[in-house]
Motif scaffolding. Structure first.
Motif, short mmCIF file in Angstrom:
data_model
loop_
_atom_site.label_atom_id
_atom_site.label_comp_id
_atom_site.label_asym_id
_atom_site.label_seq_id
_atom_site.Cartn_x
_atom_site.Cartn_y
_atom_site.Cartn_z
N VAL A 125 0.83 -1.20 0.00
CA VAL A 125 0.00 0.00 0.00
C VAL A 125 0.87 1.25 0.00
O VAL A 125 0.70 2.14 -0.84
N SER A 137 4.51 9.64 -10.33
CA SER A 137 3.58 9.49 -11.44
C SER A 137 3.42 10.81 -12.19
O SER A 137 3.62 11.88 -11.64
N PHE A 181 -2.11 -9.16 -3.97
CA PHE A 181 -1.04 -8.40 -4.62
C PHE A 181 -0.18 -9.31 -5.49
O PHE A 181 0.30 -8.90 -6.54
N ILE A 212 -5.31 -3.71 -6.27
CA ILE A 212 -4.03 -2.98 -6.24
C ILE A 212 -3.07 -3.61 -7.24
O ILE A 212 -2.38 -2.92 -7.99
N ARG A 263 -1.38 -1.62 -10.42
CA ARG A 263 0.00 -1.15 -10.32
C ARG A 263 0.73 -1.17 -11.65
O ARG A 263 1.77 -0.55 -11.82
N LEU A 290 0.66 2.30 -12.96
CA LEU A 290 0.66 3.19 -11.81
C LEU A 290 1.17 4.59 -12.14
O LEU A 290 0.59 5.58 -11.68
N SER A 291 2.22 4.70 -12.94
CA SER A 291 2.78 6.04 -13.11
C SER A 291 1.94 6.89 -14.03
O SER A 291 2.01 8.11 -13.98
N PRO A 296 -2.72 6.54 -11.58
CA PRO A 296 -2.60 5.96 -10.24
C PRO A 296 -3.93 5.61 -9.57
O PRO A 296 -3.95 4.78 -8.68
N ALA A 325 -5.26 1.98 -8.38
CA ALA A 325 -4.55 1.29 -7.31
C ALA A 325 -4.64 2.05 -5.99
O ALA A 325 -4.69 1.45 -4.92
N VAL A 326 -4.66 3.39 -6.07
CA VAL A 326 -4.61 4.18 -4.84
C VAL A 326 -5.92 4.06 -4.06
O VAL A 326 -5.91 3.99 -2.83
N ALA A 367 -6.02 0.98 -2.05
CA ALA A 367 -4.93 1.07 -1.07
C ALA A 367 -5.38 1.91 0.13
O ALA A 367 -5.18 1.52 1.29
N LEU A 368 -6.02 3.04 -0.15
CA LEU A 368 -6.49 3.90 0.94
C LEU A 368 -7.58 3.19 1.74
O LEU A 368 -7.63 3.30 2.97
N LEU A 387 -7.84 0.02 2.24
CA LEU A 387 -7.20 -1.00 3.08
C LEU A 387 -6.55 -0.36 4.30
O LEU A 387 -6.70 -0.83 5.42
#
Lengths: 348, 395
Positions: free
Chosen positions: A180, A191, B337, B353, B357, B360-361, B364, B367-368, B371-372, B374
């Protein structure tokens, strides 16, 4: 003390044998061997072709025999391919028939041959371990002092604003697993969507040339997860020491607060975190696997994922031996170190 | 239509979560009103940290409960033009009557990130606490006698638990949670062993308490026994796998192999730690006077373990239970994951996620967002454990 270490070493050996046997057993289950045959041969093999591939290489023997061969207490299996070339455990590609050894297990120092990378296992493992070692060095350099400073600052005045803030911060980092925090760091700092682009989202280039730009994110990702935990332990231990009688005495004598913390409290407060830091090593392994996958850094963790994904039996066993040794050695060091740091305890 | 601003996105999400807000307000109002009569649970509402943690946890529990009302799209629905769209993008090309926006954008397969996050909470909220519960049952049933009797039984079990603890979790997952291992039926066998413990626990619990009172015992014991054994058998046995103990018409529910293996491995990884905690607590508590008193009265060992020692060990166990649910959530995420176990289209947070990923770049948000989600759940559980620890130490 000598007896203690000897007994621990015995338990360690027994544990290592049990664990490698479990790994051995699981990688040698028939569906796994079938997968191995199909990845090595081709994916359209029939049942008989799979059996014909496995049999001359010695994979169809009972698991215990194969395990004994891997250990090197039983001569390696010898078979022949359809066109008469020798096959088996000890046979390496391009080796002439006369130079094939009888025994080739770990007792002979032979860790086997990787079916995935087509190289001897020990060469690959050392190379990858060196890369992971670099990663771990920087993680430790960041994590240990960071955690101790945070813990001591929070613990020296229990219940203060500093304590509350730092403790909450520590809880947040322990609640954030590496996959995470890594994802969030990449999204924020690497990014194009956010646009900061301070760091690189991949650490592949760090394998040759470590720079702040390509290595900071993986290091901080691993370090943060452990940092919170160690800091909380340090805080608890520091807070306990600060309520001790001798601290009160020092304070009544008029010793300055800084001196109390530095000279009287710190050494006693650091005994417990030492154990915790040592026991963090095995947990760091999880972080290493995740971070190396996420940042595409081809170290030990990446190797483990590759070996498991392709059922590379010898490689997986070597990886598990390394992992188990790391776990057990750190446990031993933490036990012995605890005795040295805390003269009130004697090993019996 | 124009894309929404962030303020509008949050406003609309808050509206979607209306059932959760109502449930939370009701729960908190009732709990605070009666907090003096609710024991440890009521005391939780004296500590701010505990309340924040409890709020976060219950937020996700209610989200999982009301997921069908909150979701704006089905979690697997793909609307091709919405691929990789940023949060707040207006939906075009959907059916009549569909929601107007992808509130948190679209992922690489053009699915609604917001709805998938909500759907994912259902998976996490069902598996993590249940797996922790089973791990506790295993740990308690083995840890109590290991601590109480000691001897060879203790030595062997302690060695086994150290063995499992020395096993790197990730390696275990990679070995255990694969389609090949599911094919061998190993998870089913492990389930058979691990799921026996709750049944054992229940039976011994009832037996040791009521065996001297036949009027209760003769009714309660057979009923509970039959019900739990039936539940156990339908949980373990799967039609068409290697472990088929019940004929199909008696099998109450089927757990798909992928879920079962994930569940079993999380239980397996967690139970040695619980065993160690319970064993340590037992060693500590069995020196107390009330245990000696019960022994003098001539109570049976299992009565003493389950009705004298266990209730007095509940404080640390409850705290650890909360922490361990968080840890189980992290483990589930780890499995997702690495793409192990759950199918790749599953909306659980770890898998999402993992799917997000790759891009991701550039994008984002897919995935974010999970993640938040979780973090907030695990953080809530940690804060809740902290609050409980503080309040249980206070008296």
């Amino acid at each position: 003390m000598g007896m203690f270490i000897l007994r621990r070493a015995g338990v360690m050996l027994l544990t290592a044998i049990c664990l490698t046997f479990i790994v051995f057993f699981m990688t040698n289950l028939y569906p796994n061997l079938e997968k191995l045959a199909k990845t090595q041969g081709n994916f359209r093999m029939t049942e008989e072709e799979v059996a014909r591939w496995l049999e001359p290489r010695g994979y169809t023997q009972p698991t215990l025999y194969k395990y004994a061969e891997w250990l090197g207490v039983k001569p390696g299996y010898r078979g022949e391919s359809a066109d008469g070339r020798p096959l088996g455990r000890c046979v390496r590609p391009g080796q002439d028939e006369g130079s094939i050894p009888n025994y080739c297990g770990i007792l002979q120092g032979d860790w086997g041959y990787s079916t995935q990378f087509k190289e001897p296992v020990s060469d690959i493992v050392w190379k990858r371990l060196a890369l992971t070692g670099k990663l771990m060095f920087w993680v430790m350099l960041l994590m240990v002092p960071g955690a101790l400073i945070v813990g001591v600052l929070a613990g020296m005045r229990e219940g203060s604003v500093t304590d509350r803030t730092l403790s909450t911060g520590a809880i947040v980092t322990t609640a954030t697993p590496e996959y995470v925090s890594g994802v969030i760091f990449i999204a924020v700092f690497a990014s194009s969507a956010v646009g900061l682009r301070w760091f690189k989202g991949s650490a592949t280039s760090a394998m040759e040339n470590i720079t702040f730009e390509n290595f900071f994110l993986p290091v901080i990702t691993i370090a943060l997860y452990g940092l919170g935990y160690v800091a909380r332990m340090t805080r608890a231990s520091m807070a306990e020491v600060m309520t001790a009688q001798y601290i009160r005495t020092a304070r009544l004598k008029g010793v300055s607060f800084g001196n109390i913390v530095m000279k009287h409290a710190l050494r006693n407060a650091l005994i417990a975190p030492f154990t915790v830091i040592m026991l963090q090593f095995p947990w760091l392994l999880n972080g290493v696997v995740i971070v190396e996958t996420l940042f595409n850094y081809k170290g030990f963790g990446w190797l483990l994922v590759q070996a498991a994904g392709n059922n590379d039996i010898d490689m997986l066993l070597a990886c598990s031996v390394v992992a188990v040794v790391v776990v057990l050695v750190t446990q031993l060091i933490s036990d012995i170190g605890y005795v040295f740091l805390n003269p009130r305890i004697r090993v019996s | 239509m124009d894309p929404l601003s962030w303020g509008a996105i949050f406003a609309r999400m808050a509206v979607q979560f209306t059932p959760v807000w109502i449930a939370l307000v009701v729960l908190f109002a009732v709990s605070i009103m009666f907090k003096r009569r609710l024991g440890l649970y009521g005391k939780l509402f004296d500590s701010t940290i505990g309340m924040i943690g409890f709020g976060l946890v219950m937020f996700w529990v209610f989200t999982a409960l009301f997921a069908s009302m909150i979701m704006t799209f089905p979690p697997l629905e793909q609307i091709p033009v919405m691929k990789n769209k940023v949060p707040g993008w207006p939906v075009t090309g959907a059916d009549e009557g569909a929601y107007d926006f992808y509130l948190l954008g679209g992922d690489a397969l053009a699915r609604d990130v917001f709805s998938r996050m909500v759907a994912g909470s259902q998976i996490v909220i069902t598996i993590a606490p249940a797996a922790t519960m089973f791990a506790f049952m295993v740990g308690i049933v083995l840890g109590l006698p290991a601590g109480y009797f000691g001897g060879t039984f203790d030595t062997v079990l302690s060695f086994l638990s150290n063995l499992i603890l020395a096993f790197p979790v990730i390696l275990l997952f990679f070995l255990l949670v694969t389609p090949e291992i599911i094919e061998t039926g190993m998870p089913n066998y492990m389930a058979m062993v691990l799921f026996v413990f709750p049944v054992l626990f229940l039976c011994v619990l009832i037996y040791s308490r009521f065996r001297t009172r036949p009027e209760v015992f003769n009714i309660a014991f057979p009923v509970i026994m039959i019900a739990s054994v039936w539940l156990y058998l339908s949980l373990v046995s799967e039609v068409g796998t290697k472990v088929q103990l019940l004929p199909g018409f008696l099998d109450l529910f089927d757990v798909p192999g992928e879920i079962l293996v994930v569940f079993v491995s999380v239980v397996f990884v967690n139970s040695p730690t619980v065993f160690r905690i319970v064993r340590g607590l037992t060693l500590d508590i069995q020196t107390r006077d009330y245990v000696a008193a019960a022994q003098t009265r001539g109570e049976g060992s299992w009565y003493i373990m389950l009705w004298e020692i266990l209730p007095n060990a509940r404080g640390p166990l409850i705290v650890d239970f909360c922490l361990r649910i968080g840890y189980a959530t992290i483990l589930l995420g780890t499995l997702g994951f690495f793409g192990l176990g759950l199918p790749p289209e599953s909306p659980d947070w770890g898998t999402t996620i993992n799917a997000g990923r790759r891009l991701l770049s550039a994008f984002p948000h897919p995935a974010v967002v999970p993640a938040l989600a979780l973090i907030s759940l695990v953080l809530g559980l940690n804060l809740l454990a902290d609050g409980l620890r503080e309040e249980s130490l206070r008296d």
